[in-house]
Design a protein around this motif. Sequence first.
Motif, PDB file in Angstrom:
ATOM      1  N   UNK A  33       0.832  -1.217   0.000  1.00  0.00           N
ATOM      2  CA  UNK A  33       0.000   0.000   0.000  1.00  0.00           C
ATOM      3  C   UNK A  33       0.865   1.267   0.000  1.00  0.00           C
ATOM      4  N   UNK A  34       2.042   1.216   0.612  1.00  0.00           N
ATOM      5  CA  UNK A  34       2.885   2.397   0.736  1.00  0.00           C
ATOM      6  C   UNK A  34       3.929   2.549  -0.371  1.00  0.00           C
ATOM      7  N   UNK A  35       3.943   1.623  -1.306  1.00  0.00           N
ATOM      8  CA  UNK A  35       4.810   1.795  -2.470  1.00  0.00           C
ATOM      9  C   UNK A  35       4.277   2.948  -3.314  1.00  0.00           C
ATOM     10  N   UNK A  36       5.137   3.614  -4.072  1.00  0.00           N
ATOM     11  CA  UNK A  36       4.642   4.688  -4.951  1.00  0.00           C
ATOM     12  C   UNK A  36       3.530   4.172  -5.861  1.00  0.00           C
ATOM     13  N   UNK A  37       2.568   5.030  -6.131  1.00  0.00           N
ATOM     14  CA  UNK A  37       1.385   4.637  -6.910  1.00  0.00           C
ATOM     15  C   UNK A  37       1.742   4.053  -8.287  1.00  0.00           C
ATOM     16  N   UNK A  38       2.837   4.531  -8.855  1.00  0.00           N
ATOM     17  CA  UNK A  38       3.217   4.047 -10.190  1.00  0.00           C
ATOM     18  C   UNK A  38       3.866   2.663 -10.145  1.00  0.00           C
ATOM     19  N   UNK A  39       4.099   2.131  -8.951  1.00  0.00           N
ATOM     20  CA  UNK A  39       4.715   0.811  -8.786  1.00  0.00           C
ATOM     21  C   UNK A  39       3.604  -0.218  -8.584  1.00  0.00           C
ATOM     22  N   UNK A  40       3.279  -0.915  -9.626  1.00  0.00           N
ATOM     23  CA  UNK A  40       2.239  -1.966  -9.575  1.00  0.00           C
ATOM     24  C   UNK A  40       2.935  -3.298  -9.294  1.00  0.00           C
ATOM     25  N   UNK A  41       3.129  -3.589  -8.011  1.00  0.00           N
ATOM     26  CA  UNK A  41       3.822  -4.819  -7.623  1.00  0.00           C
ATOM     27  C   UNK A  41       2.819  -5.745  -6.941  1.00  0.00           C
ATOM     28  N   UNK A  42       2.807  -6.985  -7.373  1.00  0.00           N
ATOM     29  CA  UNK A  42       1.886  -7.979  -6.822  1.00  0.00           C
ATOM     30  C   UNK A  42       2.246  -8.308  -5.371  1.00  0.00           C
ATOM     31  N   UNK A  43       1.249  -8.739  -4.631  1.00  0.00           N
ATOM     32  CA  UNK A  43       1.424  -9.137  -3.227  1.00  0.00           C
ATOM     33  C   UNK A  43       2.551 -10.165  -3.100  1.00  0.00           C
ATOM     34  N   UNK A  44       2.534 -11.191  -3.953  1.00  0.00           N
ATOM     35  CA  UNK A  44       3.535 -12.261  -3.876  1.00  0.00           C
ATOM     36  C   UNK A  44       4.944 -11.721  -4.154  1.00  0.00           C
ATOM     37  N   UNK A  45       5.055 -10.731  -5.024  1.00  0.00           N
ATOM     38  CA  UNK A  45       6.366 -10.144  -5.321  1.00  0.00           C
ATOM     39  C   UNK A  45       6.899  -9.411  -4.096  1.00  0.00           C
ATOM     40  N   UNK A  46       6.036  -8.665  -3.426  1.00  0.00           N
ATOM     41  CA  UNK A  46       6.447  -7.964  -2.201  1.00  0.00           C
ATOM     42  C   UNK A  46       6.862  -8.982  -1.144  1.00  0.00           C
ATOM     43  N   UNK A  47       6.083 -10.046  -1.004  1.00  0.00           N
ATOM     44  CA  UNK A  47       6.426 -11.099  -0.043  1.00  0.00           C
ATOM     45  C   UNK A  47       7.784 -11.723  -0.385  1.00  0.00           C
ATOM     46  N   UNK A  48       8.041 -11.944  -1.655  1.00  0.00           N
ATOM     47  CA  UNK A  48       9.332 -12.492  -2.083  1.00  0.00           C
ATOM     48  C   UNK A  48      10.477 -11.549  -1.719  1.00  0.00           C
ATOM     49  N   UNK A  49      10.294 -10.253  -1.954  1.00  0.00           N
ATOM     50  CA  UNK A  49      11.332  -9.270  -1.605  1.00  0.00           C
ATOM     51  C   UNK A  49      11.588  -9.266  -0.101  1.00  0.00           C
ATOM     52  N   UNK A  50      10.526  -9.307   0.682  1.00  0.00           N
ATOM     53  CA  UNK A  50      10.667  -9.322   2.139  1.00  0.00           C
ATOM     54  C   UNK A  50      11.363 -10.595   2.611  1.00  0.00           C
ATOM     55  N   UNK A  51      11.008 -11.714   1.999  1.00  0.00           N
ATOM     56  CA  UNK A  51      11.629 -12.992   2.355  1.00  0.00           C
ATOM     57  C   UNK A  51      13.114 -12.984   2.024  1.00  0.00           C
ATOM     58  N   UNK A  52      13.467 -12.431   0.875  1.00  0.00           N
ATOM     59  CA  UNK A  52      14.891 -12.315   0.515  1.00  0.00           C
ATOM     60  C   UNK A  52      15.643 -11.451   1.522  1.00  0.00           C
ATOM     61  N   UNK A  53      15.030 -10.350   1.915  1.00  0.00           N
ATOM     62  CA  UNK A  53      15.669  -9.472   2.899  1.00  0.00           C
ATOM     63  C   UNK A  53      15.852 -10.192   4.238  1.00  0.00           C
ATOM     64  N   UNK A  54      14.897 -11.047   4.577  1.00  0.00           N
ATOM     65  CA  UNK A  54      15.030 -11.826   5.803  1.00  0.00           C
ATOM     66  C   UNK A  54      16.168 -12.840   5.661  1.00  0.00           C
ATOM     67  N   UNK A  55      16.242 -13.508   4.530  1.00  0.00           N
ATOM     68  CA  UNK A  55      17.314 -14.480   4.293  1.00  0.00           C
ATOM     69  C   UNK A  55      18.689 -13.817   4.334  1.00  0.00           C
ATOM     70  N   UNK A  56      18.753 -12.559   3.915  1.00  0.00           N
ATOM     71  CA  UNK A  56      20.022 -11.820   3.897  1.00  0.00           C
ATOM     72  C   UNK A  56      20.370 -11.225   5.262  1.00  0.00           C
ATOM     73  N   UNK A  57      19.445 -11.317   6.215  1.00  0.00           N
ATOM     74  CA  UNK A  57      19.718 -10.849   7.564  1.00  0.00           C
ATOM     75  C   UNK A  57      19.246  -9.446   7.892  1.00  0.00           C
TER      76      UNK A  57
END
Length: 124
Positions: A33-57
């Motif tokens: 919801x807080x991504x810039x309006x022009x960024x149409x990113x799917x829920x699963x893509x955001x979850x993937x990015x968050x999961x990667x950030x968690x894996x990276x510490x």
Amino acid sequence: MTKRPLRAMSPAETEVLHLVWQLEPATVREIRKNLPRNRKIAYKTVLTLLTRLEEKGYLKHEVVDQAYVFSPAIERKEVVKRTVLDFLDRLFGGDPTPLMQFLVEDGHLDAQDIEKLKQLLDKS
């Protein structure tokens, strides 16, 4: 105790990490919801990015009412410190002078910035 190096982030991961720092803690929906309006990113893509950030510490999560809630696993100041020092080591052999010279000569530092740096140097 040696700190494990932080793995590099993609631009999208960096954008998401900044949002977690702002919203702390944050769900996947809140980040999306807080991504810039022009960024149409799917829920699963955001979850993937968050999961990667968690894996990276960078992040950790807990499940609250069936929602993943993410928060920083490492302080923002520590992320900046370790990232900048790694950058200095890789590009400048650990010497900050060429970086500062570049910033001054390329116009990224104005007179006010230089004055602040002088004050910091005087304190050390």
